[in-house]
Enzyme design. Structure first.
Site, PDB file in Angstrom:
ATOM      1  CG  ASN A 107      -1.495   1.316   1.564  1.00 45.96           C
ATOM      2  OD1 ASN A 107      -2.435   1.775   0.929  1.00 45.96           O
ATOM      3  ND2 ASN A 107      -0.902   1.991   2.552  1.00 45.96           N
ATOM      4  CE1 TYR A 172      -0.242   8.162  -6.756  1.00 48.13           C
ATOM      5  CE2 TYR A 172      -2.190   8.404  -8.148  1.00 48.13           C
ATOM      6  CZ  TYR A 172      -1.579   7.912  -7.004  1.00 48.13           C
ATOM      7  OH  TYR A 172      -2.316   7.164  -6.106  1.00 48.13           O
ATOM      8  CB  THR A 204     -10.393  11.097  -5.186  1.00 52.29           C
ATOM      9  OG1 THR A 204     -10.056  11.292  -6.558  1.00 52.29           O
ATOM     10  CG2 THR A 204      -9.560  12.025  -4.344  1.00 52.29           C
TER      11      THR A 204
HETATM   12  P1  NAI Z   1      -1.236   8.352   3.157  1.00 52.90           P
HETATM   13  O1  NAI Z   1      -0.242   9.404   2.824  1.00 52.90           O
HETATM   14  O2  NAI Z   1      -2.367   8.658   4.077  1.00 52.90           O
HETATM   15  O3  NAI Z   1      -0.472   7.075   3.726  1.00 52.90           O
HETATM   16  C1  NAI Z   1       0.659   6.548   3.080  1.00 52.90           C
HETATM   17  C2  NAI Z   1       1.524   5.843   4.098  1.00 52.90           C
HETATM   18  O4  NAI Z   1       2.652   5.304   3.376  1.00 52.90           O
HETATM   19  C3  NAI Z   1       2.071   6.768   5.185  1.00 52.90           C
HETATM   20  O5  NAI Z   1       1.912   6.181   6.468  1.00 52.90           O
HETATM   21  C4  NAI Z   1       3.551   6.908   4.817  1.00 52.90           C
HETATM   22  O6  NAI Z   1       4.394   7.093   5.965  1.00 52.90           O
HETATM   23  C5  NAI Z   1       3.812   5.573   4.139  1.00 52.90           C
HETATM   24  N1  NAI Z   1       4.977   5.639   3.246  1.00 52.90           N
HETATM   25  C6  NAI Z   1       5.217   6.557   2.286  1.00 52.90           C
HETATM   26  N2  NAI Z   1       6.418   6.335   1.728  1.00 52.90           N
HETATM   27  C7  NAI Z   1       6.933   5.245   2.351  1.00 52.90           C
HETATM   28  C8  NAI Z   1       8.144   4.530   2.233  1.00 52.90           C
HETATM   29  N3  NAI Z   1       9.106   4.919   1.375  1.00 52.90           N
HETATM   30  N4  NAI Z   1       8.339   3.428   3.009  1.00 52.90           N
HETATM   31  C9  NAI Z   1       7.395   3.056   3.905  1.00 52.90           C
HETATM   32  N5  NAI Z   1       6.237   3.700   4.083  1.00 52.90           N
HETATM   33  C10 NAI Z   1       6.008   4.793   3.311  1.00 52.90           C
HETATM   34  O7  NAI Z   1      -1.771   7.840   1.729  1.00 52.90           O
HETATM   35  P2  NAI Z   1      -3.095   7.053   1.267  1.00 52.90           P
HETATM   36  O8  NAI Z   1      -4.006   8.023   0.621  1.00 52.90           O
HETATM   37  O9  NAI Z   1      -3.588   6.182   2.344  1.00 52.90           O
HETATM   38  O10 NAI Z   1      -2.473   6.186   0.077  1.00 52.90           O
HETATM   39  C11 NAI Z   1      -2.116   4.826   0.238  1.00 52.90           C
HETATM   40  C12 NAI Z   1      -1.990   4.213  -1.141  1.00 52.90           C
HETATM   41  O11 NAI Z   1      -3.210   4.371  -1.837  1.00 52.90           O
HETATM   42  C13 NAI Z   1      -0.904   4.817  -2.028  1.00 52.90           C
HETATM   43  O12 NAI Z   1      -0.269   3.785  -2.753  1.00 52.90           O
HETATM   44  C14 NAI Z   1      -1.693   5.707  -2.959  1.00 52.90           C
HETATM   45  O13 NAI Z   1      -1.029   5.911  -4.194  1.00 52.90           O
HETATM   46  C15 NAI Z   1      -2.944   4.898  -3.127  1.00 52.90           C
HETATM   47  N6  NAI Z   1      -4.101   5.627  -3.577  1.00 52.90           N
HETATM   48  C16 NAI Z   1      -4.582   6.698  -2.864  1.00 52.90           C
HETATM   49  C17 NAI Z   1      -5.684   7.371  -3.305  1.00 52.90           C
HETATM   50  C18 NAI Z   1      -6.235   8.549  -2.585  1.00 52.90           C
HETATM   51  O14 NAI Z   1      -7.059   9.279  -3.201  1.00 52.90           O
HETATM   52  N7  NAI Z   1      -5.886   8.788  -1.321  1.00 52.90           N
HETATM   53  C19 NAI Z   1      -6.377   6.976  -4.545  1.00 52.90           C
HETATM   54  C20 NAI Z   1      -5.811   5.821  -5.202  1.00 52.90           C
HETATM   55  C21 NAI Z   1      -4.715   5.188  -4.719  1.00 52.90           C
END
Ligand code: NAI
Length: 280
Positions: A107, A172, A204
């Protein structure tokens, strides 16, 4: 899983649910979709290891139960998906502590805004390193244990950006297109080993990731309204809704489901409703 590979392993012995006895890794599990997924899997009986570069998000109070933190019942491991040594050490620690690994939820991911003119080479390398190569690192580190499980499942968090042209998301989208391709390739490579690989494609989702992105716009309120309106359902997706889809794909009940991409997108990919008030 509870069976040949290790009955009752992990620390979830008292839980009752479809994930009883299974050990799950959730990368990026300290925030947003990852945190919701970690909590959902734990509530359904899994022993959950959160791998994140920062674990402080797990200490926030739980709005539904102020006596607990959101990370209660989860075990955190600091690890950065861009650092192979850190991932190998964390994955080995999880297996050592809980007796194996059955489920990997890839994730962890970061955002990127801009056209191809606006992201430089360093930004391309940084985002692809986290969003794509990170999944390869974590999965390859976990495969020796996944092969020993009889409920092995990998779920990658992709995005509707993989197959839809969203404005200002060149890098992205390219990263998520790669995740989709990687999902099919990994599913093919490991199907004979009993390791299922699927992905979810959220629209989103209202998480800290989107809150940070909104803060970068001149009018965050208008931008939020535009993001809500983009879904046919008229609102952004909630993290728990994506978590439920991930749990479905990760579940031993989905044993015949591999090499699929499940949209959780409020209809944005395929529905074309008329605007409110428009005549048919
Ligand atoms: P978020 O920013 O709330 O959480 C992401 C987490 O990943 C954070 O805890 C961060 O510390 C961790 N992280 C980031 N880089 C890291 C690394 N190098 N090593 C270990 N941990 C790391 O983001 P969210 O929105 O929960 O996104 C999670 C996934 O869902 C991502 O892959 C994102 O691309 C995907 N996504 C998100 C959408 C959205 O609208 N929020 C839509 C579609 C996909």
């Amino acid at each position: 899983m509870s069976g040949a590979a290790g009955a009752g392993r992990g620390s979830a012995g008292s839980a009752t649910g479809e994930f009883d006895g299974l050990v799950a890794i959730v990368t990026g599990g300290a925030s947003g979709i990852g945190l919701a997924t970690a909590r959902t899997l734990a509530a359904r009986g899994a022993t959950v290891a959160v791998l994140d570069r920062a674990l402080d998000g797990l200490d926030a109070p739980d709005a539904r139960d102020p006596e607990r933190t959101v990370g209660a019942g989860l075990t955190g491991f600091v690890a950065d998906v861009t650092d192979r040594a850190s991932i190998e050490a964390a994955v080995a620690s999880v297996a050592d502590r809980f007796g194996g690994i059955d489920i990997v939820v890839n994730n962890a991911g970061i955002s990127a805004v801009g056209t191809v003119e606006e992201n430089d080479d360093a930004e391309w390398a940084r985002v692809l390193d986290v969003n794509v190569i990170g999944m390869a690192r974590v999965t390859s580190s976990a495969l020796p244990w996944l092969r020993r499980s009889n409920a092995a499942s990998v779920v990658n968090v992709c995005s509707i950006a993989a197959l839809n042209g969203l404005p200002q998301r060149a890098l992205y989208s390219a990263s998520k297109g790669a995740v989709l391709a990687l999902t099919y390739a990994m599913a093919t490579d490991h199907v004979a080993e009993g390791v299922r690989v699927n992905c979810v494609c959220p629209g989103t989702v209202y998480t800290p990731f989107v809150e940070r992105m909104l803060a970068g716009f001149a009018d965050p309120v208008a931008e939020r309204a535009a993001l809500d309106a983009r879904q046919a359902t008229g609102r952004m997706v909630e993290p728990v809704e994506v978590a439920a889809a991930i749990a479905y794909l990760a579940s031993p009940l989905a044993v015949s489901t591999t090499g699929t991409a499940l949209d959780v997108d409020g209809g944005v990919s395929h529905l074309r409703p008329r605007p409110a008030g428009a005549r048919s």
